[in-house]
Design an enzyme around this catalytic site. Structure first.
Site, PDB file in Angstrom:
ATOM      1  CB  SER A   9      35.690  33.415  87.688  1.00 25.75           C
ATOM      2  OG  SER A   9      35.645  32.245  87.849  1.00 25.75           O
ATOM      3  CG  HIS A  34      32.313  35.529  87.677  1.00 25.36           C
ATOM      4  ND1 HIS A  34      31.470  35.656  87.157  1.00 25.36           N
ATOM      5  CD2 HIS A  34      32.260  34.948  87.187  1.00 25.36           C
ATOM      6  CE1 HIS A  34      30.904  35.440  85.628  1.00 25.36           C
ATOM      7  NE2 HIS A  34      31.055  34.189  86.465  1.00 25.36           N
ATOM      8  CG  ASP A  36      32.099  30.779  86.797  1.00 31.43           C
ATOM      9  OD1 ASP A  36      31.465  31.117  86.436  1.00 31.43           O
ATOM     10  OD2 ASP A  36      33.544  30.891  87.069  1.00 31.43           O
ATOM     11  CG  MET A  38      29.998  25.136  84.515  1.00 30.98           C
ATOM     12  SD  MET A  38      31.482  25.070  84.222  1.00 30.98           S
ATOM     13  CE  MET A  38      32.089  26.558  83.950  1.00 30.98           C
ATOM     14  CG  HIS A  68      28.403  32.343  84.051  1.00 32.61           C
ATOM     15  ND1 HIS A  68      29.767  32.949  83.583  1.00 32.61           N
ATOM     16  CD2 HIS A  68      27.532  32.683  83.779  1.00 32.61           C
ATOM     17  CE1 HIS A  68      29.661  32.630  82.230  1.00 32.61           C
ATOM     18  NE2 HIS A  68      28.657  32.579  82.464  1.00 32.61           N
ATOM     19  CG  MET A  70      28.057  29.067  82.166  1.00 33.42           C
ATOM     20  SD  MET A  70      30.085  29.032  82.491  1.00 33.42           S
ATOM     21  CE  MET A  70      29.738  29.333  84.726  1.00 33.42           C
ATOM     22  CG  MET A 139      30.456  33.646  78.068  1.00 37.27           C
ATOM     23  SD  MET A 139      30.911  33.591  80.380  1.00 37.27           S
ATOM     24  CE  MET A 139      32.356  32.518  79.541  1.00 37.27           C
ATOM     25  N   GLY A 144      32.766  26.835  80.039  1.00 39.45           N
ATOM     26  CA  GLY A 144      32.676  25.679  80.668  1.00 39.45           C
ATOM     27  C   GLY A 144      33.849  26.080  81.280  1.00 39.45           C
ATOM     28  N   GLY A 147      40.913  29.253  82.485  1.00 40.19           N
ATOM     29  CA  GLY A 147      42.108  29.406  82.416  1.00 40.19           C
ATOM     30  C   GLY A 147      42.076  29.353  81.213  1.00 40.19           C
ATOM     31  CG  ASP A 188      33.795  35.245  82.803  1.00 40.61           C
ATOM     32  OD1 ASP A 188      34.093  34.563  83.239  1.00 40.61           O
ATOM     33  OD2 ASP A 188      32.184  34.563  83.100  1.00 40.61           O
ATOM     34  N   GLY A 210      39.714  34.683  86.604  1.00 35.35           N
ATOM     35  CA  GLY A 210      39.542  33.755  87.438  1.00 35.35           C
ATOM     36  C   GLY A 210      41.549  33.803  87.781  1.00 35.35           C
TER      37      GLY A 210
HETATM   38  O1  LIG Z   1      32.623  31.290  82.925  1.00 31.43           O
HETATM   39  C1  LIG Z   1      33.894  31.049  83.076  1.00 31.43           C
HETATM   40  C2  LIG Z   1      34.462  29.853  82.460  1.00 31.43           C
HETATM   41  O2  LIG Z   1      32.960  29.004  82.090  1.00 31.43           O
HETATM   42  C3  LIG Z   1      34.636  31.615  83.502  1.00 31.43           C
HETATM   43  O3  LIG Z   1      33.933  32.424  84.729  1.00 31.43           O
HETATM   44  C4  LIG Z   1      35.756  31.369  84.252  1.00 31.43           C
HETATM   45  O4  LIG Z   1      35.875  30.404  85.329  1.00 31.43           O
HETATM   46  C5  LIG Z   1      36.915  33.064  84.398  1.00 31.43           C
HETATM   47  O5  LIG Z   1      38.203  31.823  84.794  1.00 31.43           O
HETATM   48  P1  LIG Z   1      39.937  32.419  83.661  1.00 31.43           P
HETATM   49  O6  LIG Z   1      39.328  32.753  82.491  1.00 31.43           O
HETATM   50  O7  LIG Z   1      40.051  33.580  84.538  1.00 31.43           O
HETATM   51  O8  LIG Z   1      40.701  31.969  84.104  1.00 31.43           O
HETATM   52 FE   LIG Z   2      31.876  32.652  84.588  1.00 30.41          FE
END
Ligand SMILES: O=C(CO)[C@@H](O)[C@H](O)COP(=O)(O)O
Ligand SMILES: [Fe+2]
Length: 241
Positions: A9, A34, A36, A38, A68, A70, A139, A144, A147, A188, A210
Site C-alpha cells: 500500500s 495498491h 488508496d 480517499m 482502492h 474509499m 478490510m 481511512g 498503520g 487490507d 503498507g
Molecule cells: O486502505 C487502507 C487504509 O484505509 C490500507 O490500504 C492501508 O493503507 C494499509 O496500511 P497498513 O495497515 O498495512 O499500514
Molecule cells: Fe487499501
C-alpha cells in the site's frame, strides 16, 4: 486457487516521490501496487485521485495498479481512473446504492472489478455480486488510515444467517474460500509478518501491506516472508482437496 499477490500500500510511502517508491516496491518483488484513494467523505482522510494515478502510470508502465476507492459515489470516477491507467477498480459496497451498475461500468472500461467491505459488513452481503467480480477486499481495519492494528476476530456483531454464532474475519474469509475457489480474496489493514499466518490460513491470497513492507529496512525480505506464508497455505489447501 488463484496465486499469491503481494500488494504494497503506497499510502505508507513518501508521497512526494511516489514514482520512485513504487519502483522500489516493484524491485523488492511486489506483484501489484495498491493505491488508496480517499475523499474525506466516505472516510475521514484525504489522499489523491486520478490525476496522481495518471502521472504515475508512465513511470511504472508495466505495474498492475489496484485502486482502492474509499469514496462516496464510486461510480463517478470509473472513467477517469481507466483513462489514468488503473488496472483494477475496487469500490466499497457501503458507498453505493447500485453495485450492479458500478460493476457493469467498471467492466465496460476493461478494468478488473473489486468490492471492498468494512469490518462491520458481512461477506454475505457480497454474495449476490460475487460471480461478476474478480476480487473481494476484506478490510481488517476501519478504512481511512495506514498503520493500524489488524482487528481479526473482534467483530461479534457480524452474523451469518446460516449460523447464528457470531463470526469473525477468519471465518468469513474461510467461508468465502470454501465456496469460491477461484476468487481473489484480498486482505487490507495491519497485515505484516506477525499477522500474515492467520490471513493465509483462512484463504486470503491477495495481501495488501503498507507499513510492514514500505517502512521496512528490508522490504524484499518482508515481501518474501509474506509470500512464503501464502504459498505454503495454498499448497496445503490443494493437498487437502
Ligand atoms: O486502505 C487502507 C487504509 O484505509 C490500507 O490500504 C492501508 O493503507 C494499509 O496500511 P497498513 O495497515 O498495512 O499500514
Ligand atoms: Fe487499501
Amino acid at each position: 486457487m488463484p496465486s499469491c499477490k503481494i500488494c504494497p500500500s503506497m499510502l505508507s510511502s513518501d508521497l512526494s516521490v511516489l514514482a520512485s517508491e513504487c519502483q522500489r516496491m516493484l524491485d523488492s518483488g511486489a506483484d501489484y501496487l495498491h493505491l488508496d484513494v480517499m475523499d474525506g467523505h466516505f472516510v475521514p482522510n484525504f489522499t489523491f485521485g486520478h490525476p496522481v494515478v495518471k502521472c504515475l502510470r508512465p513511470k511504472v508502465p508495466r505495474a498492475f495498479l489496484d485502486v482502492h476507492m474509499m469514496v462516496s459515489e464510486p461510480d463517478k470516477w470509473i472513467e477517469n481512473m481507466r483513462d489514468a491507467g488503473a488496472d483494477q477498480y475496487t469500490f466499497h459496497l457501503e458507498a453505493t446504492e447500485d453495485p450492479v451498475s458500478c460493476i457493469r461500468k467498471i467492466r465496460d472500461t476493461g478494468m478488473k472489478v473489486g468490492i471492498a467491505i468494512k469490518p462491520g459488513t458481512s461477506v454475505e452481503d457480497v454474495i449476490p455480486y460475487i460471480d461478476s467480480i474478480d476480487t473481494v477486499l476484506i478490510m481488517t481495519v476501519e478504512p481511512g488510515f495506514g498503520g493500524q492494528k489488524l482487528m481479526f476476530d473482534m467483530m461479534p456483531k457480524v452474523r451469518f444467517s446460516f449460523d447464528l454464532q457470531p463470526l469473525g474475519h477468519v471465518l468469513q474469509i474461510q467461508y468465502l474460500r470454501d465456496r469460491y475457489r477461484h476468487l481473489d480474496i484480498e486482505v487490507d489493514g495491519g497485515v505484516g509478518p506477525s499477522t500474515i499466518q492467520a490471513c493465509a490460513d483462512a484463504g486470503a491470497n491477495m495481501i495488501v501491506s503498507g507499513t510492514a513492507v514500505v517502512s521496512s529496512d528490508d522490504p524484499r525480505g518482508v515481501i518474501s516472508l509474506l509470500r512464503q506464508s501464502v504459498d505454503e497455505a495454498i499448497q496445503k489447501s490443494q493437498l487437502e482437496r
